[in-house]
Design a protein around this motif. Structure first.
Motif, PDB file in Angstrom:
ATOM      1  N   ALA A   9       0.842  -1.203   0.000  1.00 51.31           N
ATOM      2  CA  ALA A   9       0.000   0.000   0.000  1.00 51.31           C
ATOM      3  C   ALA A   9       0.873   1.247   0.000  1.00 51.31           C
ATOM      4  O   ALA A   9       2.061   1.200   0.309  1.00 51.31           O
ATOM      5  N   SER A  10       0.232   2.355  -0.364  1.00 53.64           N
ATOM      6  CA  SER A  10       0.796   3.693  -0.230  1.00 53.64           C
ATOM      7  C   SER A  10      -0.153   4.456   0.675  1.00 53.64           C
ATOM      8  O   SER A  10      -1.330   4.580   0.357  1.00 53.64           O
ATOM      9  N   LEU A  11       0.356   4.948   1.787  1.00 54.68           N
ATOM     10  CA  LEU A  11      -0.469   5.691   2.735  1.00 54.68           C
ATOM     11  C   LEU A  11       0.270   6.978   3.081  1.00 54.68           C
ATOM     12  O   LEU A  11       1.384   6.940   3.583  1.00 54.68           O
ATOM     13  N   PHE A  12      -0.361   8.119   2.783  1.00 54.43           N
ATOM     14  CA  PHE A  12       0.195   9.446   3.021  1.00 54.43           C
ATOM     15  C   PHE A  12      -0.731  10.218   3.950  1.00 54.43           C
ATOM     16  O   PHE A  12      -1.949  10.174   3.783  1.00 54.43           O
ATOM     17  N   ALA A  35      -3.625   0.989  -3.055  1.00 53.72           N
ATOM     18  CA  ALA A  35      -2.769  -0.162  -3.364  1.00 53.72           C
ATOM     19  C   ALA A  35      -2.801  -0.346  -4.874  1.00 53.72           C
ATOM     20  O   ALA A  35      -2.887   0.625  -5.622  1.00 53.72           O
ATOM     21  N   ARG A  36      -2.774  -1.591  -5.321  1.00 53.59           N
ATOM     22  CA  ARG A  36      -2.808  -1.837  -6.766  1.00 53.59           C
ATOM     23  C   ARG A  36      -4.154  -1.404  -7.330  1.00 53.59           C
ATOM     24  O   ARG A  36      -5.185  -1.525  -6.677  1.00 53.59           O
ATOM     25  N   ASN A  37      -4.127  -0.878  -8.564  1.00 61.09           N
ATOM     26  CA  ASN A  37      -5.358  -0.395  -9.193  1.00 61.09           C
ATOM     27  C   ASN A  37      -5.217  -0.465 -10.706  1.00 61.09           C
ATOM     28  O   ASN A  37      -4.108  -0.483 -11.243  1.00 61.09           O
ATOM     29  N   CYS A  38      -6.357  -0.515 -11.383  1.00 56.40           N
ATOM     30  CA  CYS A  38      -6.392  -0.467 -12.846  1.00 56.40           C
ATOM     31  C   CYS A  38      -7.814  -0.129 -13.289  1.00 56.40           C
ATOM     32  O   CYS A  38      -8.753  -0.226 -12.509  1.00 56.40           O
ATOM     33  N   ASN A  39      -7.947   0.265 -14.525  1.00 61.39           N
ATOM     34  CA  ASN A  39      -9.267   0.529 -15.089  1.00 61.39           C
ATOM     35  C   ASN A  39      -9.987  -0.784 -15.359  1.00 61.39           C
ATOM     36  O   ASN A  39      -9.354  -1.820 -15.602  1.00 61.39           O
ATOM     37  N   SER A  40     -11.321  -0.751 -15.356  1.00 59.66           N
ATOM     38  CA  SER A  40     -12.106  -1.924 -15.746  1.00 59.66           C
ATOM     39  C   SER A  40     -11.773  -2.256 -17.197  1.00 59.66           C
ATOM     40  O   SER A  40     -11.662  -1.364 -18.033  1.00 59.66           O
ATOM     41  N   GLY A  41     -11.586  -3.531 -17.482  1.00 66.03           N
ATOM     42  CA  GLY A  41     -11.295  -3.957 -18.846  1.00 66.03           C
ATOM     43  C   GLY A  41      -9.839  -3.813 -19.254  1.00 66.03           C
ATOM     44  O   GLY A  41      -9.485  -4.066 -20.408  1.00 66.03           O
ATOM     45  N   PHE A  42      -8.969  -3.421 -18.324  1.00 60.48           N
ATOM     46  CA  PHE A  42      -7.541  -3.284 -18.623  1.00 60.48           C
ATOM     47  C   PHE A  42      -6.980  -4.639 -19.053  1.00 60.48           C
ATOM     48  O   PHE A  42      -7.226  -5.654 -18.417  1.00 60.48           O
ATOM     49  N   LYS A  43      -6.222  -4.653 -20.168  1.00 62.95           N
ATOM     50  CA  LYS A  43      -5.618  -5.895 -20.666  1.00 62.95           C
ATOM     51  C   LYS A  43      -4.194  -5.610 -21.122  1.00 62.95           C
ATOM     52  O   LYS A  43      -3.917  -4.578 -21.728  1.00 62.95           O
TER      53      LYS A  43
END
Length: 138
Positions: free
Chosen positions: A32-35, A57-65
């Protein structure tokens, strides 16, 4: 990061409490990144009336490929963004916390808040559905 205006933990620190000046951050998620940052331009976390707490934490757009062999992005996807939930505890040693308000993705108050016990607040991204929190000091 441990500056007068911003305290942060970024990385794989699960189960390793990070004692910073006047603040302890305990990640209960693998990554995670916590500021925590003072919201007034010239304030420190010791003098600020409010602080912005950001956690992701980790993230991406829906449908990312992407193509796994070379990591080439095939489709960047679109909204809504998918977020890995983060659990963490933040303890303010020398500041009395009056309130912790959950903010929406645009930084507006949602009308929801978190309980604080002896300066300690518990974040649960799956439950809170928040990236941003406003910490209001007494």
């Amino acid at each position: 990061m441990n500056t007068p205006g911003t305290k942060a933990v970024v990385g794989f620190a699960e189960g390793k409490p990070q004692s910073l000046t006047d603040l302890t951050i305990e990640l209960q998620s693998p990554y995670a990144s916590l500021f925590v940052t003072a919201m007034e331009p010239n304030a420190t976390l010791a003098t600020a009336k409010r602080a912005l707490l950001c956690v992701v934490a980790r993230n991406c757009n829906s449908g990312f490929k992407y193509f796994t062999v070379d990591g080439k992005i095939l489709d960047n996807g679109k909204a809504p963004m998918l977020l890995e939930p983060v659990k963490a505890a933040v303890t303010f040693a020398d500041r009395k916390v009056a309130a912790v308000n959950l903010l929406d993705h645009s930084g507006r108050r949602t009308g929801k808040s978190l309980p604080v016990t002896d300066g300690r607040l518990l974040l649960d991204g799956a439950k809170d559905q928040a990236l941003y929190y406003e910490v209001v000091f007494d």
